[in-house]
Design a protein around this motif. Sequence first.
Motif, PDB file in Angstrom:
ATOM      1  N   ARG B 173       0.836  -1.206   0.000  1.00  0.00           N
ATOM      2  CA  ARG B 173       0.000   0.000   0.000  1.00  0.00           C
ATOM      3  C   ARG B 173       0.872   1.258   0.000  1.00  0.00           C
ATOM      4  NH1 ARG B 173      -2.740   1.072   5.422  1.00  0.00           N
ATOM      5  NH2 ARG B 173      -0.645   1.869   5.747  1.00  0.00           N
ATOM      6  N   ILE B 192     -10.355  -6.543  -1.010  1.00  0.00           N
ATOM      7  CA  ILE B 192     -10.190  -6.036   0.355  1.00  0.00           C
ATOM      8  C   ILE B 192     -10.537  -4.547   0.375  1.00  0.00           C
ATOM      9  CG2 ILE B 192      -8.578  -5.880   2.283  1.00  0.00           C
ATOM     10  CD1 ILE B 192      -6.980  -8.087   0.564  1.00  0.00           C
ATOM     11  N   LEU B 193     -11.772  -4.263   0.816  1.00  0.00           N
ATOM     12  CA  LEU B 193     -12.294  -2.905   0.681  1.00  0.00           C
ATOM     13  C   LEU B 193     -11.569  -1.903   1.562  1.00  0.00           C
ATOM     14  CD1 LEU B 193     -16.100  -3.700   0.448  1.00  0.00           C
ATOM     15  CD2 LEU B 193     -14.453  -3.418  -1.370  1.00  0.00           C
ATOM     16  N   THR B 194     -11.217  -2.345   2.770  1.00  0.00           N
ATOM     17  CA  THR B 194     -10.541  -1.396   3.664  1.00  0.00           C
ATOM     18  C   THR B 194      -9.211  -0.963   3.061  1.00  0.00           C
ATOM     19  OG1 THR B 194      -9.703  -3.323   4.819  1.00  0.00           O
ATOM     20  CG2 THR B 194     -11.558  -2.194   5.824  1.00  0.00           C
ATOM     21  N   GLU B 195      -8.578  -1.918   2.396  1.00  0.00           N
ATOM     22  CA  GLU B 195      -7.299  -1.632   1.768  1.00  0.00           C
ATOM     23  C   GLU B 195      -7.457  -0.613   0.634  1.00  0.00           C
ATOM     24  OE1 GLU B 195      -4.716  -5.107   0.755  1.00  0.00           O
ATOM     25  OE2 GLU B 195      -5.377  -4.444  -1.223  1.00  0.00           O
ATOM     26  N   SER B 197      -9.926   1.552   0.348  1.00  0.00           N
ATOM     27  CA  SER B 197     -10.364   2.858   0.839  1.00  0.00           C
ATOM     28  C   SER B 197      -9.191   3.682   1.340  1.00  0.00           C
ATOM     29  CB  SER B 197     -11.411   2.695   1.942  1.00  0.00           C
ATOM     30  OG  SER B 197     -10.819   2.072   3.054  1.00  0.00           O
ATOM     31  N   ASP B 198      -8.098   2.987   1.720  1.00  0.00           N
ATOM     32  CA  ASP B 198      -6.917   3.712   2.181  1.00  0.00           C
ATOM     33  C   ASP B 198      -6.186   4.418   1.049  1.00  0.00           C
ATOM     34  OD1 ASP B 198      -7.364   2.922   4.722  1.00  0.00           O
ATOM     35  OD2 ASP B 198      -5.903   1.302   4.734  1.00  0.00           O
ATOM     36  N   ARG B 364     -19.444   3.146   9.692  1.00  0.00           N
ATOM     37  CA  ARG B 364     -18.780   2.044   8.992  1.00  0.00           C
ATOM     38  C   ARG B 364     -17.933   2.602   7.841  1.00  0.00           C
ATOM     39  NH1 ARG B 364     -20.206  -3.321   7.479  1.00  0.00           N
ATOM     40  NH2 ARG B 364     -22.211  -3.309   8.513  1.00  0.00           N
ATOM     41  N   ASN B 365     -16.842   1.928   7.576  1.00  0.00           N
ATOM     42  CA  ASN B 365     -15.984   2.328   6.473  1.00  0.00           C
ATOM     43  C   ASN B 365     -16.850   2.672   5.247  1.00  0.00           C
ATOM     44  OD1 ASN B 365     -14.699   1.475   3.831  1.00  0.00           O
ATOM     45  ND2 ASN B 365     -12.945   1.701   5.200  1.00  0.00           N
ATOM     46  N   GLU B 366     -16.600   3.838   4.684  1.00  0.00           N
ATOM     47  CA  GLU B 366     -17.486   4.359   3.659  1.00  0.00           C
ATOM     48  C   GLU B 366     -17.563   3.452   2.429  1.00  0.00           C
ATOM     49  OE1 GLU B 366     -18.667   8.736   3.240  1.00  0.00           O
ATOM     50  OE2 GLU B 366     -16.677   8.474   2.388  1.00  0.00           O
ATOM     51  N   GLU B 368     -17.039   0.220   2.307  1.00  0.00           N
ATOM     52  CA  GLU B 368     -17.822  -0.981   2.614  1.00  0.00           C
ATOM     53  C   GLU B 368     -19.308  -0.672   2.525  1.00  0.00           C
ATOM     54  OE1 GLU B 368     -16.623  -2.458   6.387  1.00  0.00           O
ATOM     55  OE2 GLU B 368     -14.732  -3.273   5.636  1.00  0.00           O
ATOM     56  N   ARG B 369     -19.675   0.481   3.052  1.00  0.00           N
ATOM     57  CA  ARG B 369     -21.087   0.857   3.046  1.00  0.00           C
ATOM     58  C   ARG B 369     -21.589   1.012   1.612  1.00  0.00           C
ATOM     59  NH1 ARG B 369     -23.396   5.596   2.995  1.00  0.00           N
ATOM     60  NH2 ARG B 369     -21.456   6.719   3.306  1.00  0.00           N
TER      61      ARG B 369
END
Lengths: 568, 380
Positions: B173, B192-195, B197-198, B364-366, B368-369
Amino acid sequence: MSVQTGRDAIAMPPPSSRRIDRARVNISRLRNDPNPVWMRELKQAARLTRTPVILAVITGVIALLMCSVGGVASVATEPAKVGTALYHVFFSLAFAVVTWVAPAVAASTIASERSGRTWEALLLTGLSPATVARGKFLAALTYISLYIVMLVPVGSLPFLFGGVTATDVIAAFALLFLLGVLSVAFGLSISSQFASSAVAIVVTLLVAVPTSLLAYLAGGVGLSFAAHELWPQVSAGPPVWLPMAYSRADFGVEYLTFLVAAPLVCVAIPGWFLYEITLANMAGVSDDRSTRLRRWFAVSTPLLALSTLPPLAFDVGREWRTLVIGVTLMALFAVFSAFVFAGEPLGPSRRVRVHWERRGAGRVERFLGPGVMRAATLGSVLTLGAMALQGGAALLAIALRGGAADDATRVVAFTGYAMAFTLFVFGFAAWMRARSQSGGVPRVLLIGALFLAAAGPFLAMAIAGILSDGGDIALLIASPSPIYPFVLLDTIAGGDPETRQLALMAGAVAAAGWGFLGAGLLTGAATRTRRVVREHAASIAKVETMLAAEEAAADAPAAAPAEASSHE
Amino acid sequence: MTVPAIRVRHLWHRFGNVDVLRDVSFEVGQGEIFGFIGPNGAGKTTTIRIMTTLLDPMAGRVEIDGIDVAIDPDRVRKIIGYMPDHAGVYERITVREYLEFFADAYAVPTVGIVDAVIELTDLGNLQDRLVVALSKGMKQRLGLARILLHDPKVLILDEPASDLDPRARIEIRDLLLELRELGKTIFLSSHILTELSDVCTSIGILERGQLVVAGPIGEIAERLEAQRRAQAVGLAEGDVPPPPSQSFAPPVAAPLETPGPDPAAFAGAAPTGAYFPAQPADVMTTAGGADIPLAARKRLKLRVLGDSRGVVPLLAGGTGVLGVEPGPGGLLGVAYTGDDRFVADVVRHLVASGVGVVGVEAERNELERIFLEVTRGDLQ
């Protein structure tokens, strides 16, 4: 520049159209900027521990075998004969090693890139398929050359006994190397078709082993008798006659024709074909995969036809026999070409068309480009023309030497039938391709059609119980089979006038039938192909228009304020 | 006008009788990090393979930096770097030899580029190690180094962090962010959505071969929020915008019956770049009458002791408060504009007012939402 070898960039001279200048640049590039794929393969191979072990084992086994044969034979046979026998044994074994190991080694090269998932990375570097193929070819050839070099000391053992000269051994090793080139090219072409190395190796060996055995028996043992007939100094029977013939045959036209030109043609034409097939298999489906293959065909067909003509000069009184061999070879070549061309696309892709437009491609270039009808037309015209040339040359030879009228009839009947059936083969392949989504189905159906055409009439006769009577009805039923012209040759010479007349008539009707059928199929294929290509082009044009309209609509709002502000 | 780094227009593709891509259109601007999201089998890899010239599109147009991939694949290959999912490597050579080979294959102008790439990707300590001895993470790093050798403008990475341990993921990342600083456009496919979103500046979500949403993350979130709000204020049934998974989808024609471009498929298609329906508003107005851009809007979830409805008057109308929604079990949703100090002020204010605050949670992580909201979650 080569990062792998650490060499810096060399100053390239300005472009030149002179061949010598281009050759000089290519040699310089080869020295300073070697093929990257070859360099990498060599590095990988150097770390493969099993390579020296395999080389040592093969060399050891062959050396032991040679010593055993030499030891046993020298007890009761004079040394010179033992030396000659050892020569044949050694080079027969070396022939097997080269024709089996080389294709197997080459078969894993390109397929392993696909199965190892490195192919895409390699493709995306922008390396051309030709560069990759050459790198792979050089790597496999280097590997097989190691085998040949390792075998050199063992191959020199016959010297201890005599009976062979240094020229014999050097010529045999040179031919072995040439065979290695062809074998590697063959393995590479199979490898380029498959995504699994294991499958590629199995398929390669399944084809290479019987082919090499057939070549050994026909080209080695079989042709040695013909060579003995031409040059009595060359022994009849021993398989490794060709390298020995170079020092024993009398120098002349026959020498140049059969010992220099023929082997070169026999290696060059298949080698070139295998190279082009490899490149075509490696290219993308929208790329031009046809032009290079078509060039090969355009050169090979006349070359093959011309190579069958010189024997007419030597086979005095039996010109028709030489013609039959030549035309049969040409017909087999035509069937093989039709089989290859059955995989052609219906027409050039959008990419090919755009590139043609960009470089202003001429009619000839476009004619040699992708398209099943272009391929079928070229195939028919060239092979029929070649057969006509063969037939004409044979008739001329017969006329000049005052040959028998029957011989001329044989030539005309055989060539005419072969030409008509060849037209059918190209027509059928084109028609099937025009109606299929891919090249696989037409190829399978072509094999089926050929089998049915060849065996069908005889099967019909067998079912009717008239196979053995050889009567008029049998002749009539057999006439559609492409084997019939061979029957016709005997009937023309030996049959009674009535049977002969009937046989000729039946042959003419069957040939006309095949010819008309072939022409009809070609016409049908052309009509359908034209329609499909036209529809495809129209659909592309519509899409282009719509995308352009969409772009204009998207640009309009942006352009409007700018225009308004300029008015203000 | 700047040419988009990647432009996909009305892309269709079919395997057998299955349409794996149906009228997919999106754009990626120069210098963006674009996240390409979708369940397995949604068509992500097919899209990527077409973009990277490895597969010919059956219909539609794909351009990389203005070059049509179907017409000039060789030119496209020079400006892209593609790292496939689970790519293979040549194992019996060292890391340096591997990169030197690709440097030659790419015909890089100078020998020093290999050293520069090794330094950038931090492979210096491993350069003499055999590739076969590298860990999965190191091989991914090597793959990234490989595609940087020819200094491509556009990097296309298919699941670059799959099967990597957390440390390796973080390293990849950080490397991507560094590459973005260097001006590269990065097209990234990942589960991997959190990844994503970063690192991503914009995203595209693909489901069942259709692009359900594409654009900058903040913008998509705002659109969704606007729709939710429109629904919440009780618009008549016919006025309520359809759910996102339908409203954001480009118009879809009947599946192509035969491979090849079907002009009918484009009938009524939205112009390129206009993949969102007309939105009701780009700003929302606070109680005080101030217009707040939707981009500045955030959400906070509070849990308080007792009935949360009693807490609403304490917050409604406050500075920075855009809306308060009571929920069951003491839950309280607060829409606001501001930074973390706003959160601290709210908590302090509630505690000072005698409200027992038992939980404060950022929304919640945007990404993901958004993903959950616009996809249906059916099996692909």
